[in-house]
Design an enzyme around this catalytic site. Structure first.
Site, mmCIF file in Angstrom:
data_model
loop_
_atom_site.group_PDB
_atom_site.id
_atom_site.type_symbol
_atom_site.label_atom_id
_atom_site.label_comp_id
_atom_site.label_asym_id
_atom_site.label_seq_id
_atom_site.Cartn_x
_atom_site.Cartn_y
_atom_site.Cartn_z
ATOM 1 N N PHE A 145 0.864 -1.186 0.000
ATOM 2 C CA PHE A 145 0.000 0.000 0.000
ATOM 3 C C PHE A 145 0.893 1.226 0.000
ATOM 4 O O PHE A 145 1.616 1.483 0.953
ATOM 5 C CB PHE A 145 -0.951 0.051 1.204
ATOM 6 N N ASP A 232 9.320 3.089 1.960
ATOM 7 C CA ASP A 232 8.114 3.858 2.264
ATOM 8 C C ASP A 232 7.822 3.670 3.752
ATOM 9 O O ASP A 232 7.243 2.664 4.157
ATOM 10 C CB ASP A 232 6.943 3.378 1.406
ATOM 11 N N LYS A 261 2.357 11.105 7.275
ATOM 12 C CA LYS A 261 1.553 10.841 8.470
ATOM 13 C C LYS A 261 2.085 11.543 9.732
ATOM 14 O O LYS A 261 1.858 12.726 9.903
ATOM 15 C CB LYS A 261 1.383 9.335 8.651
HETATM 16 C C1 LIG Z 1 -0.933 5.978 4.354
HETATM 17 C C2 LIG Z 1 0.175 5.514 3.501
HETATM 18 C C3 LIG Z 1 0.495 6.175 2.289
HETATM 19 C C4 LIG Z 1 -0.348 7.275 1.702
HETATM 20 O O1 LIG Z 1 -0.423 8.412 2.483
HETATM 21 P P1 LIG Z 1 -1.584 9.487 2.210
HETATM 22 O O2 LIG Z 1 -1.216 10.636 3.089
HETATM 23 O O3 LIG Z 1 -2.886 8.833 2.587
HETATM 24 O O4 LIG Z 1 -1.533 9.821 0.760
HETATM 25 C C5 LIG Z 1 1.612 5.740 1.591
HETATM 26 N N1 LIG Z 1 2.359 4.725 2.040
HETATM 27 C C6 LIG Z 1 2.071 4.059 3.186
HETATM 28 C C7 LIG Z 1 2.967 2.953 3.637
HETATM 29 C C8 LIG Z 1 0.968 4.430 3.945
HETATM 30 O O5 LIG Z 1 0.667 3.750 5.058
#
Ligand SMILES: *Cc1c(COP(=O)(O)O)cnc(C)c1O
Length: 412
Positions: A145, A232, A261
Site C-alpha cells: 500500500f 516507504d 503521516k
Molecule cells: C498511508 C500511507 C500512504 C499514503 O499516504 P496518504 O497521506 O494517505 O496519501 C503511503 N504509504 C504508506 C505505507 C501508507 O501507510
C-alpha cells in the site's frame, strides 16, 4: 448553524447524503481529542487504537505542536516556493540532520511523496545510471500500500484499490514480499531496474513483519546491482514500530526515504522525501513541485512534531510497550478460539481473527470494542490493527488489554 445541536445520527446522515461513499466508517462521530483519547458528540470517551492510521503518534492535539501551529498560523501560512520563507530552511536543516540525509524534498500527503520518489528514482536512472529513456522499471511488493494516485494504484494487487481505474502506468514489476530471492532473480535477469520500493512492515496489508535480515539482504542486493533502495516509511516511520524508523532494526539507511503521516503529529498534511545530493540533484528548477509543499506552517509544525518524538522518547516507549502488548495478546490467543495470533513491531500490531462461519466477525468485534470504549478498525476482513498513540502509558495500555480481552470473550 450550530453543529452541536445535531445528533450523532443526523451528522452521520449528512456525511452519507452529501459525501462520496469511498469509506465505510465505524458508527461513531468524534468531536474532540486529547492524547490517547477521543470523545464523541455525546461526550463518550474512547481509547483511539487507530491513531488516524499512525498519523497521531504524538497523541491528539499535542499542546506543543498545536502551539506551534497557532503561532505560525497568525504569522504566515503560505507563500508558494516562488519565494523563500523564514521557516523552510530551518526545517530542511532540522529534518535532514534528524534522519541523516543531505537533502529533503517537502510535499504534503504520503501519496505525493511516493510519486515524488518514483519520479526521482526514474530520473536518477536515466541521468546517473544511464538507462535508456522510458525503459526504467521499479520493483515493488505484492500486497503493497503506497497510496491512491493513478500511478500508485497501477502496482496495487488489491482489487478495491485498482479495479476500473485503468489504463495503468507501466514500469513496475511486482514480486512477493519477504522474499529476497525473488528480488535477486529480477535484478539478475532484468537490466532496466531503477529501484526497489518497499514498506519495511506492510501496514495496510495487516502489519506483515518480514523475516529478520530481509531488509538488509534487499538493501545489499540493490547496491550490488546499482539499484535504489526506496523505503516507504509513511506508516512505519517516526517511532511507530519501536525505532525511529523500522529500517533501523537492520541498520539499513535507504537511498530514498519516504515519510508522511506522523511527520506533523496529525495536525497538518506534511510529507517528505529524503535522499543525498548525488540523487536529489537530478531535480532542477521547474522539474517538480507543489503549491503547498514546504509551506511555513508545515515546516514549523514538522519540527515540533519531531521534537516531541525525540524529547518524549516515543520510539523507545513504543518498543517496550509493544513487547508487553504482544505478550498479553499471545496469552489471549492461547485460550481463544477466535483470536488466532498477533503480529507486529512496537505499537504497530495486528490481531488475526478466525472468522470461519462468521465472515464479519472482526467488524462485529470492532463494534463491540467501540461500545466498550476502544476504537479500532478491521483491515482485509479478518485483521484488527491495534496502533494507539505512542504517548499511551503502561497503565492505560493494560486497561486497553483488558477491554480487548473482555470484548473477545463475549464472542467465544
Ligand atoms: C498511508 C500511507 C500512504 C499514503 O499516504 P496518504 O497521506 O494517505 O496519501 C503511503 N504509504 C504508506 C505505507 C501508507 O501507510
Amino acid at each position: 448553524m450550530n453543529n452541536s445541536k445535531l445528533t450523532a445520527s443526523e451528522l452521520m446522515e449528512l456525511e452519507n447524503k452529501y459525501g462520496a461513499h469511498n469509506y465505510h466508517p465505524l458508527p461513531v462521530v468524534l468531536d474532540r481529542g486529547e492524547g490517547v483519547f477521543v470523545w464523541d458528540v455525546d461526550g463518550k470517551k474512547y481509547y483511539d487504537f487507530l491513531s488516524a492510521y499512525s498519523a497521531v503518534n504524538q497523541g491528539h492535539c499535542h499542546p506543543k505542536i498545536i502551539n506551534t501551529l497557532m503561532e505560525q498560523a497568525q504569522k504566515l501560512t503560505l507563500t508558494s516556493r516562488a519565494f523563500y520563507n523564514s521557516q523552510l530552511g530551518l526545517y530542511e536543516e532540522f529534518v535532514t540532520q534528524y534522519f541523516g540525509y543531505e537533502k529533503v524534498l517537502p510535499m504534503n500527503t504520503g501519496a505525493e511523496a511516493v510519486e515524488t520518489a518514483i519520479k526521482l528514482c526514474r530520473k536518477w536512472s536515466y541521468e546517473k545510471k544511464g538507462l535508456a529513456e522510458n525503459s526504467a522499471q521499479i520493483i515493488v511488493c505484492e500486497n503493497n500500500f503506497h497510496g491512491r494516485t493513478t500511478t500508485i494504484v497501477s502496482f496495487s494487487v488489491d482489487p478495491d484499490a485498482c479495479n476500473h481505474y485503468g489504463p495503468f502506468t507501466p514500469g513496475f514489476i511486482i514480486i512477493p514480499f519477504n522474499n529476497a530471492d525473488a528480488l535477486e532473480k529480477v535484478l539478475k535477469e532484468n537490466q532496466h531496474i531503477a529501484g526497489f520500493m518497499v514498506e519495511p512492515i506492510q501496514g495496510e496489508a495487516g502489519a506483515y513483519v518480514p523475516d529478520d535480515g530481509y531488509l538488509k539482504k534487499c538493501y545489499d542486493l540493490c547496491h550490488q546491482y546499482n539499484v535504489l533502495f526506496i523505503a516507504d516509511e509513511v506508516q512505519t516511520g517516526i517511532g511507530r514500530t519501536g525505532k525511529l524508523l523500522a529500517c533501523d532494526y537492520e541498520h539499513v539507511h535507504p537511498d530514498i526515504l519516504i515519510l508522511g503521516k506522523a511527520l506533523s503529529g496529525g495536525v497538518y498534511p506534511v510529507s517528505a522525501v529524503l535522499s543525498d545530493n548525488e540523487i536529489m540533484e537530478v531535480f532542477q528548477p521547474g522539474q517538480h513541485g507543489s503549491t503547498f509543499g514546504g509551506n511555513p506552517m508545515a515546516a514549523a509544525v514538522a519540527i515540533s512534531a519531531l521534537e516531541v518524538i525525540r524529547d518524549e522518547k516515543l520510539a523507545e516507549k513504543a518498543f517496550v510497550l509493544g513487547e508487553m502488548f504482544r505478550k498479553e495478546m499471545n496469552g489471549l490467543c492461547k485460550t481463544s478460539k477466535i483470536a488466532s495470533f498477533v503480529r507486529g513491531k512496537g505499537l504497530l500490531n495486528a490481531l488475526v481473527i478466525n472468522n470461519e462461519g462468521h465472515k464479519n466477525l472482526a467488524w462485529d468485534i470492532c463494534l463491540k470494542l467501540l461500545e466498550n470504549g476502544l476504537l479500532a478498525k478491521p483491515t482485509h476482513t479478518n485483521i484488527i490493527r491495534f496502533a494507539p498513540p505512542l504517548v499511551i502509558t503502561e497503565k492505560q495500555l493494560f486497561e486497553c488489554v483488558d477491554i480487548i480481552k473482555n470484548t473477545i470473550i463475549e464472542f467465544e
